[in-house]
Design a protein around this motif. Structure first.
Motif, short mmCIF file in Angstrom:
data_model
loop_
_atom_site.label_atom_id
_atom_site.label_comp_id
_atom_site.label_asym_id
_atom_site.label_seq_id
_atom_site.Cartn_x
_atom_site.Cartn_y
_atom_site.Cartn_z
N GLU A 1 -17.73 -3.73 25.38
CA GLU A 1 -18.72 -2.91 24.66
C GLU A 1 -18.10 -2.27 23.43
OE1 GLU A 1 -20.27 0.07 27.31
OE2 GLU A 1 -20.12 -1.35 28.99
N ASP A 2 -16.86 -1.82 23.56
CA ASP A 2 -16.19 -1.20 22.41
C ASP A 2 -16.02 -2.22 21.30
OD1 ASP A 2 -16.08 1.01 23.97
OD2 ASP A 2 -13.91 0.93 24.35
N ILE A 3 -15.65 -3.43 21.69
CA ILE A 3 -15.50 -4.49 20.69
C ILE A 3 -16.81 -4.69 19.94
CG2 ILE A 3 -15.13 -6.98 20.35
CD1 ILE A 3 -12.58 -5.62 21.06
N ARG A 4 -17.89 -4.80 20.72
CA ARG A 4 -19.17 -5.08 20.07
C ARG A 4 -19.63 -3.94 19.18
NH1 ARG A 4 -20.28 -8.06 25.09
NH2 ARG A 4 -21.11 -6.20 26.09
N SER A 5 -19.37 -2.70 19.61
CA SER A 5 -19.87 -1.61 18.77
C SER A 5 -19.03 -1.42 17.52
CB SER A 5 -20.00 -0.31 19.59
OG SER A 5 -18.75 0.30 19.74
N VAL A 6 -17.71 -1.56 17.64
CA VAL A 6 -16.88 -1.44 16.44
C VAL A 6 -17.16 -2.62 15.49
CG1 VAL A 6 -14.52 -1.43 15.53
CG2 VAL A 6 -15.07 -0.12 17.58
N PHE A 7 -17.43 -3.75 16.06
CA PHE A 7 -17.76 -4.93 15.25
C PHE A 7 -18.91 -4.62 14.30
CE2 PHE A 7 -20.24 -8.72 14.40
CZ PHE A 7 -19.29 -9.66 14.05
N GLU A 8 -19.90 -3.90 14.80
CA GLU A 8 -21.08 -3.65 13.97
C GLU A 8 -20.83 -2.64 12.87
OE1 GLU A 8 -24.88 -3.17 15.89
OE2 GLU A 8 -24.11 -4.17 17.69
N ASN A 9 -19.84 -1.76 13.08
CA ASN A 9 -19.64 -0.69 12.12
C ASN A 9 -18.49 -0.89 11.16
OD1 ASN A 9 -21.76 0.85 13.23
ND2 ASN A 9 -20.40 1.43 14.92
N ASP A 10 -17.64 -1.86 11.44
CA ASP A 10 -16.47 -2.04 10.60
C ASP A 10 -16.39 -3.49 10.16
OD1 ASP A 10 -13.87 -2.54 9.62
OD2 ASP A 10 -13.06 -0.86 10.78
N SER A 11 -16.69 -3.72 8.90
CA SER A 11 -16.79 -5.11 8.44
C SER A 11 -15.41 -5.77 8.36
CB SER A 11 -17.51 -5.19 7.10
OG SER A 11 -16.64 -4.84 6.06
N GLU A 12 -14.37 -4.98 8.22
CA GLU A 12 -13.03 -5.56 8.23
C GLU A 12 -12.69 -6.09 9.62
OE1 GLU A 12 -10.82 -6.37 5.96
OE2 GLU A 12 -12.27 -5.72 4.45
N PHE A 13 -13.07 -5.32 10.61
CA PHE A 13 -12.85 -5.77 11.98
C PHE A 13 -13.69 -7.01 12.26
CE2 PHE A 13 -13.69 -5.38 16.67
CZ PHE A 13 -12.40 -5.69 17.07
N ALA A 14 -14.94 -6.98 11.78
CA ALA A 14 -15.81 -8.14 11.97
C ALA A 14 -15.16 -9.38 11.36
CB ALA A 14 -17.17 -7.89 11.32
N LYS A 15 -14.57 -9.20 10.21
CA LYS A 15 -13.91 -10.32 9.54
C LYS A 15 -12.75 -10.84 10.38
CE LYS A 15 -12.18 -10.46 5.05
NZ LYS A 15 -12.03 -9.77 3.73
N SER A 16 -11.97 -9.91 10.92
CA SER A 16 -10.83 -10.33 11.74
C SER A 16 -11.30 -11.06 12.99
CB SER A 16 -10.01 -9.11 12.17
OG SER A 16 -9.46 -8.48 11.05
N ILE A 17 -12.33 -10.53 13.61
CA ILE A 17 -12.86 -11.14 14.83
C ILE A 17 -13.33 -12.55 14.55
CG2 ILE A 17 -14.92 -11.13 16.32
CD1 ILE A 17 -13.01 -9.30 17.47
#
Lengths: 229, 229
Positions: B110-126
């Motif tokens: 859940e933490d992964i999914r919520s941070v994914f939505e709010n941090d585009s740098e993290f989304a990019k890394s993922i």
DNA sequence: CGGTTCTTTGAGGACCATCAATACGCGTGG
DNA sequence: CCACGCGTATTGATGGTCCTCAAAGAACCG
């Protein structure tokens, strides 16, 4: 691109949740094009300039090595292909060619990457799509490594039947040659696998396949959602 | 989690570019744990509650069907595993178990999914990480479908040698049994594949393998960046 | 040192590929 | 319309690859 295409594209799962400006941005540089059957769209090893999305028709993803070739996936409408190469800006691992007539959307990779960074809904859709492709690839490998060729065929048939509206009648919509390659065997061996499945009520007539005893076939196939789902 | 772990985690490729608050959020619910060898971390078919990241040691990803089992991947430090299941909130397609002693970070999905939505740098890394996993899975399938078992072994050796600092000496760091499963064959067959490669200068002594004529072996193996890269 | 697991080697057989020949379907052009 | 050519599909014969079973040797661990 014709303006009549836009509503259809907009409703694709990949785009349905994203903002209007992101969508504008994406389709501004996009092409929509019809291709005849057996057209090479992408060649393995080349650089990934466009994300492709199948709107209608069927596309084959295949790979080759050392004069050998294999069919890795069959892509049907509403899914993308070769998304991973687009995102990582790496060469394609597979070639793509149309099997039937096909309508394809092509969006420049740079646009994908820049909208990805600015629209978290789009990022979410992309990552869902990509995760789905990954899972499909893993399932394909499991299928090949864990099952014999007759078992692979049996499971293919069970799955096709479950997706078909016809119940226990299936129409193979691809050449048997291609199906054989997808299932990791030769055409001759596929032919023999079909005759082997007569014991389980499988009856073949050209493109048409009838499962006379579906329960029997399913019991033999042992389908598994973690491979066939 | 010990506070001494944090700098190491922070420098992992997946986290190096993300914002401080996102990072805080992610490690708040995270565990870091040491596991002994041969410990089952994840069971195929279960739900994906945590994203796992290997910090040290080696983890095997394997799948089974109908009493058969196969090794699908060997995960080394600084990469995640089973990211796709976490993102799509679907059951794992593979089991994971430690091969050596291993240190693993576990972050709630859940933490992964919520941070994914709010941090585009993290989304990019993922998405980079995920695309990499996808490409690996495709390569694995290509390797299995396009090459014979001796060719797969030859390419494995060429690749290990190129990554090793030792030049033409390789230390197989896994059991031959496991290597055989990864390469899609039986232990007996691996043994015979090794003797077949003596013709190309391959000399085996337990864990140690020496390539006496690397050029010869490479010419036979025909490594391809689109499979072995 | 004994038990366990892994590895190797051998013998045999199952599965699958290759090669060759025939039959079938299909579109083209006579 | 039919003959022809072309690619696909099937069938048989054969051989190779790979798995299974069995046994013995080697490595590991208590």
């Amino acid at each position: 691109m014709r303006s009549t295409d836009i509503p259809g594209i907009r409703s694709l799962p990949l785009f349905s949740d994203i903002g209007e400006d992101s969508f504008e941005r994406l389709i501004r540089g996009a092409y929509v094009q019809n291709f005849p059957p057996h057209t090479e769209l992408i060649t393995e090893g080349e650089s990934a300039d466009f994300l492709h999305i199948v709107v209608s028709g069927t596309v084959e993803l295949g790979s080759s090595w050392n004069e050998r070739e294999t069919c890795m996936a069959l892509v049907e409408p509403h899914t993308t292909f070769i998304l991973a190469a687009t995102i990582r800006d790496r060469p394609y691992l597979m070639s793509a060619r149309t099997i039937s007539k096909a309508r394809i959307i092509m969006i420049p990779s740079e646009d994908i990457r820049s909208v990805f960074e600015n629209d978290s809904e789009f990022a979410k859709s992309i990552v869902e799509e990509l995760a789905g492709c990954y899972r499909d690839a893993v399932k394909h490998a499991k299928n090949i490594k864990l099952r014999s060729s007759v078992e692979r065929l049996a499971n293919y048939l069970v799955r096709q039947a479950s997706q078909s509206s016809e119940g226990d009648r299936i129409s193979l919509d691809i050449e048997k040659k291609k199906l054989a390659s997808f299932l990791g065997m030769t055409p001759e061996n596929l032919s023999r696998a079909f005759t082997a499945l007569r014991n389980h009520g499988v009856e073949v007539n050209g493109e048409q396949v009838r499962l006379n005893r579906p329960e029997d076939l399913t019991r033999f196939a042992r389908p598994d959602p973690l491979i066939d789902g």
